[in-house]
Design a protein around this motif. Structure first.
Motif, PDB file in Angstrom:
ATOM      1  N   ARG A  89       0.847  -1.180   0.000  1.00 39.58           N
ATOM      2  CA  ARG A  89       0.000   0.000   0.000  1.00 39.58           C
ATOM      3  C   ARG A  89       0.890   1.240   0.000  1.00 39.58           C
ATOM      4  O   ARG A  89       1.823   1.335   0.808  1.00 39.58           O
ATOM      5  CB  ARG A  89      -0.904   0.008   1.223  1.00 39.58           C
ATOM      6  N   LEU A  90       0.615   2.184  -0.874  1.00 48.64           N
ATOM      7  CA  LEU A  90       1.442   3.381  -0.946  1.00 48.64           C
ATOM      8  C   LEU A  90       1.260   4.253   0.295  1.00 48.64           C
ATOM      9  O   LEU A  90       0.158   4.400   0.818  1.00 48.64           O
ATOM     10  CB  LEU A  90       1.089   4.205  -2.182  1.00 48.64           C
ATOM     11  N   LEU A  91       2.368   4.840   0.736  1.00 52.36           N
ATOM     12  CA  LEU A  91       2.376   5.785   1.843  1.00 52.36           C
ATOM     13  C   LEU A  91       2.426   7.202   1.291  1.00 52.36           C
ATOM     14  O   LEU A  91       3.135   7.477   0.318  1.00 52.36           O
ATOM     15  CB  LEU A  91       3.607   5.549   2.723  1.00 52.36           C
ATOM     16  N   LEU A  92       1.702   8.101   1.928  1.00 57.17           N
ATOM     17  CA  LEU A  92       1.818   9.525   1.654  1.00 57.17           C
ATOM     18  C   LEU A  92       2.360  10.209   2.895  1.00 57.17           C
ATOM     19  O   LEU A  92       1.784  10.083   3.981  1.00 57.17           O
ATOM     20  CB  LEU A  92       0.453  10.128   1.295  1.00 57.17           C
ATOM     21  N   PHE A 117      -4.162   5.520  -0.064  1.00 51.53           N
ATOM     22  CA  PHE A 117      -2.862   5.697   0.571  1.00 51.53           C
ATOM     23  C   PHE A 117      -3.005   5.616   2.089  1.00 51.53           C
ATOM     24  O   PHE A 117      -4.024   6.008   2.653  1.00 51.53           O
ATOM     25  CB  PHE A 117      -2.286   7.085   0.254  1.00 51.53           C
ATOM     26  N   SER A 118      -1.952   5.171   2.769  1.00 51.01           N
ATOM     27  CA  SER A 118      -1.828   5.440   4.198  1.00 51.01           C
ATOM     28  C   SER A 118      -1.186   6.822   4.319  1.00 51.01           C
ATOM     29  O   SER A 118      -0.599   7.325   3.360  1.00 51.01           O
ATOM     30  CB  SER A 118      -0.993   4.365   4.890  1.00 51.01           C
ATOM     31  N   ALA A 140       6.517  12.444  -9.866  1.00 52.90           N
ATOM     32  CA  ALA A 140       5.781  11.551  -8.960  1.00 52.90           C
ATOM     33  C   ALA A 140       5.219  10.351  -9.711  1.00 52.90           C
ATOM     34  O   ALA A 140       5.296   9.206  -9.241  1.00 52.90           O
ATOM     35  CB  ALA A 140       4.662  12.316  -8.263  1.00 52.90           C
ATOM     36  N   ARG A 141       4.651  10.595 -10.902  1.00 56.01           N
ATOM     37  CA  ARG A 141       4.109   9.489 -11.696  1.00 56.01           C
ATOM     38  C   ARG A 141       5.216   8.512 -12.090  1.00 56.01           C
ATOM     39  O   ARG A 141       5.023   7.285 -12.044  1.00 56.01           O
ATOM     40  CB  ARG A 141       3.404  10.043 -12.935  1.00 56.01           C
ATOM     41  N   ALA A 142       6.369   9.049 -12.466  1.00 57.32           N
ATOM     42  CA  ALA A 142       7.486   8.185 -12.862  1.00 57.32           C
ATOM     43  C   ALA A 142       7.970   7.341 -11.687  1.00 57.32           C
ATOM     44  O   ALA A 142       8.269   6.150 -11.844  1.00 57.32           O
ATOM     45  CB  ALA A 142       8.630   9.036 -13.417  1.00 57.32           C
ATOM     46  N   ALA A 143       8.042   7.940 -10.508  1.00 55.82           N
ATOM     47  CA  ALA A 143       8.525   7.215  -9.333  1.00 55.82           C
ATOM     48  C   ALA A 143       7.580   6.093  -8.928  1.00 55.82           C
ATOM     49  O   ALA A 143       8.007   4.986  -8.576  1.00 55.82           O
ATOM     50  CB  ALA A 143       8.730   8.178  -8.174  1.00 55.82           C
ATOM     51  N   LEU A 172      -1.848   8.840  -9.096  1.00 57.29           N
ATOM     52  CA  LEU A 172      -0.806   7.930  -8.609  1.00 57.29           C
ATOM     53  C   LEU A 172      -1.400   6.593  -8.182  1.00 57.29           C
ATOM     54  O   LEU A 172      -0.760   5.539  -8.335  1.00 57.29           O
ATOM     55  CB  LEU A 172      -0.052   8.564  -7.439  1.00 57.29           C
ATOM     56  N   SER A 173      -2.602   6.613  -7.658  1.00 56.62           N
ATOM     57  CA  SER A 173      -3.264   5.377  -7.262  1.00 56.62           C
ATOM     58  C   SER A 173      -3.497   4.469  -8.471  1.00 56.62           C
ATOM     59  O   SER A 173      -3.277   3.247  -8.401  1.00 56.62           O
ATOM     60  CB  SER A 173      -4.596   5.694  -6.583  1.00 56.62           C
ATOM     61  N   ILE A 174      -3.911   5.054  -9.580  1.00 62.01           N
ATOM     62  CA  ILE A 174      -4.140   4.289 -10.810  1.00 62.01           C
ATOM     63  C   ILE A 174      -2.833   3.710 -11.332  1.00 62.01           C
ATOM     64  O   ILE A 174      -2.756   2.536 -11.725  1.00 62.01           O
ATOM     65  CB  ILE A 174      -4.792   5.190 -11.876  1.00 62.01           C
TER      66      ILE A 174
END
Length: 284
Positions: free
Chosen positions: A21-24, A53-54, A226-229, A268-270
């Motif tokens: 799960r992605l962190l913000l 995101f968390s 951000a999208r690339a990362a 970013l979620s997509i």
């Protein structure tokens, strides 16, 4: 390449970094006033939840590395910790802030859920050891002057000191004067240390000292990087956000407004979901 996981014990229960799960990590560069901090914390918590995101709230109580001695540094340790404790309680989110001196570690551990080491100080052994000994997870910002593979030694210092967990954050590398560039290969290199890796999307577009007495920035490139990362497989995104970036007392030129940050999280979620599917097919 799989990274390890790190657990943050926040007010809403444990939060795992690196588990898929992605962190913000998001907030203002520096604490300005309580109302602004609460507005940002509430908005980003809601945006993170909606995007899957968390979330950890970030703000500095003291910016000890400002370009000019006349620049705003923040409320200081005592008042800053009071504000962070208020954000933590009222927004029900974990909080992170940076320390600049080893003696600050014991004071912040009573409030923070995670300690951050500034990029300029990522090689400071006493600081890393003091942070590790608090028992809190430690997020180390990679120095602009550091090669990704050399960050293994900073990780080793925290682990040798008994740290409960360590994450690394990429924030760009010096590229000539007043400019930074991001080498996406470094994200996977650092994940190879068994540490979750976070991408700092807003500091990576900073122009250090590029506006004379303060740093400039190119926030228009934040979504691109951000999208690339996320496509490259990072474990989290770090962003500095503000209701009115033009009025922010620190790092306004590279900060996002709340609406722009929320829209970016949806994108970013997509991308993260697609990247996870690609990773699964490759592994199979």
């Amino acid at each position: 390449m799989e990274a390890g996981t790190v657990t943050v014990k926040g007010p809403g229960g444990p939060l795992e970094i690196g588990g898929g799960r992605l962190l913000l990590i998001a907030g203002p560069c520096v604490l300005e006033d309580l109302d602004t901090a609460l507005e940002i914390g509430m908005a980003m918590r809601e945006a993170a939840e909606e995007s899957g995101f968390s979330y950890v709230f970030k703000a500095s109580f003291d910016k000890a590395n400002r370009t000019s001695i006349a620049s705003f540094r923040g409320p200081g340790l005592d008042k800053g910790l009071e504000m962070l404790a208020e954000v933590k309680e009222r927004c029900r989110v974990p909080v992170i802030s940076d320390i600049h001196l080893p003696e600050q570690a014991d004071a912040v551990k009573e409030v923070l859920d995670m300690i951050q080491i500034p990029a300029f100080l990522c090689r400071q052994t006493d600081l890393l050891v003091a942070a590790a000994r608090t028992g809190l997870p430690v997020n180390i910002k990679k120095g602009q002057f550091m090669a990704p593979w050399d960050m293994v030694h900073a990780v080793g210092k925290v682990r040798e000191a008994g740290g409960s967990g360590v994450t690394l954050t990429e924030r760009g590398a010096s590229f000539g004067y007043n400019n930074l560039v991001v080498d996406m290969r470094g994200l996977q290199v650092m994940r190879g240390f068994g540490t979750p890796v976070i991408f700092d999307a807003t500091h990576s577009v900073q122009l250090p000292g590029g506006s004379g007495s303060c740093s400039g920035g190119q926030r228009e490139f934040v979504p691109l990087l951000a999208r690339a990362a996320v496509a490259a497989g990072v474990d989290g995104i770090f962003m500095e956000v503000h209701p009115e970036p033009a009025r922010a007392k620190c790092d306004g030129p590279n900060s996002l407004d709340l609406t722009g940050a929320k829209a970016l999280l949806n994108d970013l979620s997509i991308i993260h979901e697609a990247a996870m599917k690609c990773s699964t097919r490759t592994a199979g």
